[in-house]
Design a protein around this motif. Structure first.
Motif, PDB file in Angstrom:
ATOM      1  N   UNK A 287     118.180 104.902  72.145  1.00 29.21           N
ATOM      2  CA  UNK A 287     117.834 103.995  73.250  1.00 29.21           C
ATOM      3  C   UNK A 287     116.338 103.979  73.536  1.00 29.21           C
ATOM      4  N   UNK A 288     115.593 104.853  72.900  1.00 23.71           N
ATOM      5  CA  UNK A 288     114.152 104.949  73.147  1.00 23.71           C
ATOM      6  C   UNK A 288     113.370 104.049  72.197  1.00 23.71           C
TER       7      UNK A 288
ATOM      8  N   UNK B 288     124.997 103.899  76.123  1.00 27.16           N
ATOM      9  CA  UNK B 288     124.745 105.052  76.972  1.00 27.16           C
ATOM     10  C   UNK B 288     126.043 105.748  77.364  1.00 27.16           C
ATOM     11  N   UNK B 289     127.124 105.000  77.511  1.00 33.42           N
ATOM     12  CA  UNK B 289     128.411 105.633  77.814  1.00 33.42           C
ATOM     13  C   UNK B 289     128.919 106.445  76.625  1.00 33.42           C
ATOM     14  N   UNK B 290     128.705 105.934  75.406  1.00 33.09           N
ATOM     15  CA  UNK B 290     129.122 106.676  74.215  1.00 33.09           C
ATOM     16  C   UNK B 290     128.357 107.991  74.094  1.00 33.09           C
ATOM     17  N   UNK B 291     127.050 107.967  74.361  1.00 34.10           N
ATOM     18  CA  UNK B 291     126.259 109.187  74.275  1.00 34.10           C
ATOM     19  C   UNK B 291     126.649 110.210  75.329  1.00 34.10           C
ATOM     20  N   UNK B 292     126.808 109.776  76.556  1.00 33.08           N
ATOM     21  CA  UNK B 292     127.151 110.717  77.631  1.00 33.08           C
ATOM     22  C   UNK B 292     128.555 111.280  77.434  1.00 33.08           C
ATOM     23  N   UNK B 293     129.523 110.436  77.074  1.00 36.76           N
ATOM     24  CA  UNK B 293     130.887 110.917  76.839  1.00 36.76           C
ATOM     25  C   UNK B 293     130.930 111.926  75.699  1.00 36.76           C
ATOM     26  N   UNK B 294     130.156 111.663  74.641  1.00 38.11           N
ATOM     27  CA  UNK B 294     130.153 112.585  73.504  1.00 38.11           C
ATOM     28  C   UNK B 294     129.606 113.950  73.919  1.00 38.11           C
TER      29      UNK B 294
END
Length: 256
Positions: free
Chosen positions: A109-110, A128-134
């Motif tokens: 995302x950067x 962002x939801x995929x990254x946080x959930x993982x």
């Protein structure tokens, strides 16, 4: 005390770990969707965009592979060829791979191409939801691995997820059968073996000697008859005399 506590958790662990399996599958599907979005929205600034696209494609393949490992299919394949994802290894490898994928998704995302303005709010939220959930679910998997596993008797968290409260009995019976098989195999290896090329000679019931017997080849009947007829009129060199020539037919006919 700890062993009895883990045995009491085996029953509820069957429900908890199967619910966690569903969450893992959702996380991997979300991760696949996030990398597909980034693959579509890739920025073609330089010729090196190809390698960025390959990295997203590899991440999609890894997510699908880990998703299949969570399904109740191909268990023999993963136990044989990918033991770190098999039933005997628990969730540590899965949790570590999920952690790396989550960090990579958030790191993507950067870039200007993956900003909220370029992607749109909906696609940006998917990533962002995929990254946080993982990240969160990887920690839960690691905690569940230690909470429901009992290494003293060889029970992993995946065993509890499959067998539930009877996992200790299942593993104990399987371990006992494997040990009995290994003992029988070792016992067979220690037994003496006999080879057909052994120099030991066995005595026959027909009274045959242990010394080699020379057998002559069969004789020709015509040759044997000829030899018998000639032996009537001749002798070998053992000192026997030849027959009297006075009985020769030529002398009897009066030609001499």
């Amino acid at each position: 005390m700890m062993a009895s506590l883990k045995e009491s958790l085996a029953g509820p662990g069957y429900v908890i770990l199967n619910a966690l399996r569903v969450i893992n599958i959702i996380v991997f599907l979300d991760m696949v969707a996030a990398h597909i979005v980034m693959l579509i929205k890739i920025d073609l600034l330089t010729d090196f965009f190809f390698f960025q696209a390959v990295s997203h494609a590899v991440a999609i393949g890894i997510c699908l592979f880990l998703l299949v490992s969570e399904l109740p299919f191909f268990r023999n394949y993963f136990d044989r060829h990918w033991p770190s994802l098999g039933e005997d290894s628990g969730f540590l490898t899965l949790a570590f791979a999920m952690l790396i994928l989550g960090i990579g998704a958030l790191g993507d995302l950067n870039t200007p191409a993956t900003s909220q303005e370029e992607l749109g709010l909906t696609f940006w939220r998917i990533i962002i939801s995929a990254g946080i959930l993982a990240l969160v679910v990887s920690v839960i998997n690691a905690a569940a691995n230690f909470a429901f596993a009992d290494r003293d008797i060889g029970v992993s968290a995946r065993h509890v997820r499959v067998y539930g409260a009877v996992a200790p009995q299942k593993i104990a019976s399987r371990t006992g059968s494997q040990r009995s098989f290994q003992l029988s195999y070792k016992r067979e290896e220690t037994l003496p073996s006999y080879s057909t090329s052994s120099p030991i000679r066995r005595s026959s019931t027909t009274g045959s000697s242990r010394f080699p017997v020379k057998i002559s080849p069969p004789q020709n009947p015509m040759r044997m008859a000829s030899n018998a007829a000639s032996s009537k009129y001749s002798r070998d060199s053992t000192g026997l005399t030849m027959p009297d020539i006075a009985h020769h037919p030529a002398l009897q006919s009066g030609h001499i």
